[in-house]
Design an enzyme around this catalytic site. Structure first.
Site, PDB file in Angstrom:
ATOM      1  N   GLU A  45       0.528  -1.577  -0.279  1.00  0.00           N
ATOM      2  CA  GLU A  45      -0.367  -0.111   0.074  1.00  0.00           C
ATOM      3  C   GLU A  45       0.883   0.984   0.145  1.00  0.00           C
ATOM      4  O   GLU A  45       0.478   2.182  -0.879  1.00  0.00           O
ATOM      5  CB  GLU A  45      -0.877  -0.149   1.312  1.00  0.00           C
ATOM      6  CG  GLU A  45      -1.865   1.396   1.643  1.00  0.00           C
ATOM      7  CD  GLU A  45      -2.317   1.758   2.525  1.00  0.00           C
ATOM      8  OE1 GLU A  45      -2.263   2.588   3.494  1.00  0.00           O
ATOM      9  OE2 GLU A  45      -2.425   0.236   3.656  1.00  0.00           O
ATOM     10  N   ASP A  49       1.107   3.779  -3.446  1.00  0.00           N
ATOM     11  CA  ASP A  49       0.730   5.271  -3.081  1.00  0.00           C
ATOM     12  C   ASP A  49       1.596   6.403  -3.637  1.00  0.00           C
ATOM     13  O   ASP A  49       0.914   6.869  -4.286  1.00  0.00           O
ATOM     14  CB  ASP A  49       0.324   5.768  -1.986  1.00  0.00           C
ATOM     15  CG  ASP A  49      -0.535   7.118  -1.527  1.00  0.00           C
ATOM     16  OD1 ASP A  49      -1.537   7.736  -1.732  1.00  0.00           O
ATOM     17  OD2 ASP A  49       1.161   8.116  -0.593  1.00  0.00           O
ATOM     18  N   ASP A 118      -6.590   1.140   0.460  1.00  0.00           N
ATOM     19  CA  ASP A 118      -5.621   0.077   0.803  1.00  0.00           C
ATOM     20  C   ASP A 118      -5.195  -0.413  -0.463  1.00  0.00           C
ATOM     21  O   ASP A 118      -4.335  -0.703  -0.547  1.00  0.00           O
ATOM     22  CB  ASP A 118      -5.646  -0.187   2.418  1.00  0.00           C
ATOM     23  CG  ASP A 118      -5.665   1.411   3.029  1.00  0.00           C
ATOM     24  OD1 ASP A 118      -5.261   2.624   2.720  1.00  0.00           O
ATOM     25  OD2 ASP A 118      -5.988   0.651   4.432  1.00  0.00           O
ATOM     26  N   GLU A 121      -4.225   0.565  -3.351  1.00  0.00           N
ATOM     27  CA  GLU A 121      -3.137   0.744  -3.625  1.00  0.00           C
ATOM     28  C   GLU A 121      -2.068  -0.458  -4.147  1.00  0.00           C
ATOM     29  O   GLU A 121      -1.540  -0.247  -4.141  1.00  0.00           O
ATOM     30  CB  GLU A 121      -2.286   2.268  -2.969  1.00  0.00           C
ATOM     31  CG  GLU A 121      -3.356   3.510  -2.889  1.00  0.00           C
ATOM     32  CD  GLU A 121      -3.648   4.096  -1.935  1.00  0.00           C
ATOM     33  OE1 GLU A 121      -3.364   5.494  -1.497  1.00  0.00           O
ATOM     34  OE2 GLU A 121      -2.924   3.683  -0.356  1.00  0.00           O
TER      35      GLU A 121
END
Length: 225
Positions: A45, A49, A118, A121
């Site tokens: 995650e 991102d 989450d 990502e």
């Protein structure tokens, strides 16, 4: 590694076949399901991102070559925020393939916004590690689709717009009050009321204070025209 029917269906919808299936499995594993032999998706995650951020920054610069930094920043935030990632995850049906512990399954974890955001990502990071930047970029641009073209509308901040509306009428800034906080600690629900100097008010409920405040501000803007 053999994939479950749900995970294989997700891979088909994604339009990408992983060389290392373990990366896909890890991207879909929530911390509630982790163990010494099964890693969760939190580190992925973190990486995803950053990959998403770079892709969106490049896409915005290419989409509008005359936009200033001040114009680009809210558009960027609208495209990479957790709510947008969760929306994309829902469209992809990602929740159906998540690996969750029993408590998360019982509490509706497959539909939770933060959890879906989450995982989206993490999935981006898994593709990046499996095939490189171009593959992850292609996937992101395909999944985000027309959101990039329509981002100016999404980037409008309702709280800022309401404050500007109040200032133009020489009113003090709008006030926001928490009317109710319900639900368990891991999935709270907030009801927020916004009020302006003229006495007009509106309420909204959402899974975070920020979302509820934005929704309440938007509702009041609609009310005052």
């Amino acid at each position: 590694m053999k994939l479950s029917a749900e995970v294989k269906a997700l891979e088909d919808r994604l339009g990408y076949s992983f060389t290392d299936k373990a990366r896909l499995r890890r991207a879909l594993t929530h911390s509630s399901m982790s163990s010494p032999t099964r890693q969760d998706n939190q580190r992925l995650e973190f990486l995803g991102d950053r990959v998403l951020g770079l892709v969106m920054a490049e896409a915005l610069l290419a989409h509008d070559r005359t936009a200033t930094e001040g114009q680009l920043a809210p558009r960027y935030n609208a495209l990479v925020r957790k709510e947008t990632c969760a929306d994309v995850a829902r469209e992809l049906g990602l929740g159906e393939a998540l690996k969750l512990g029993r408590s998360e399954q019982m509490s509706g974890g497959r539909r939770k916004q933060a959890l879906l955001g989450d995982a989206m990502e993490a999935l981006i990071a898994a593709v990046y590690l499996d095939a490189g930047f171009e593959a992850s970029q292609d996937m992101i641009l395909r999944l985000w689709g027309d959101r990039i073209k329509g981002v100016e509308e999404d980037a409008k901040d309702a709280k800022t717009a309401l404050q500007e509306w109040a200032q133009a009428r020489k009113m003090p800034p709008p006030s926001y009050d928490t009317i109710e906080r319900a639900g368990p600690d891991h999935a709270p629900v907030f009801t927020i009321e916004v009020r302006v100097g003229s006495g007009q008010s509106a309420q909204a409920t959402a899974g975070s204070k920020r979302q509820a405040e934005q929704a309440a501000a938007r509702a009041l803007l609609d009310q005052v025209g």
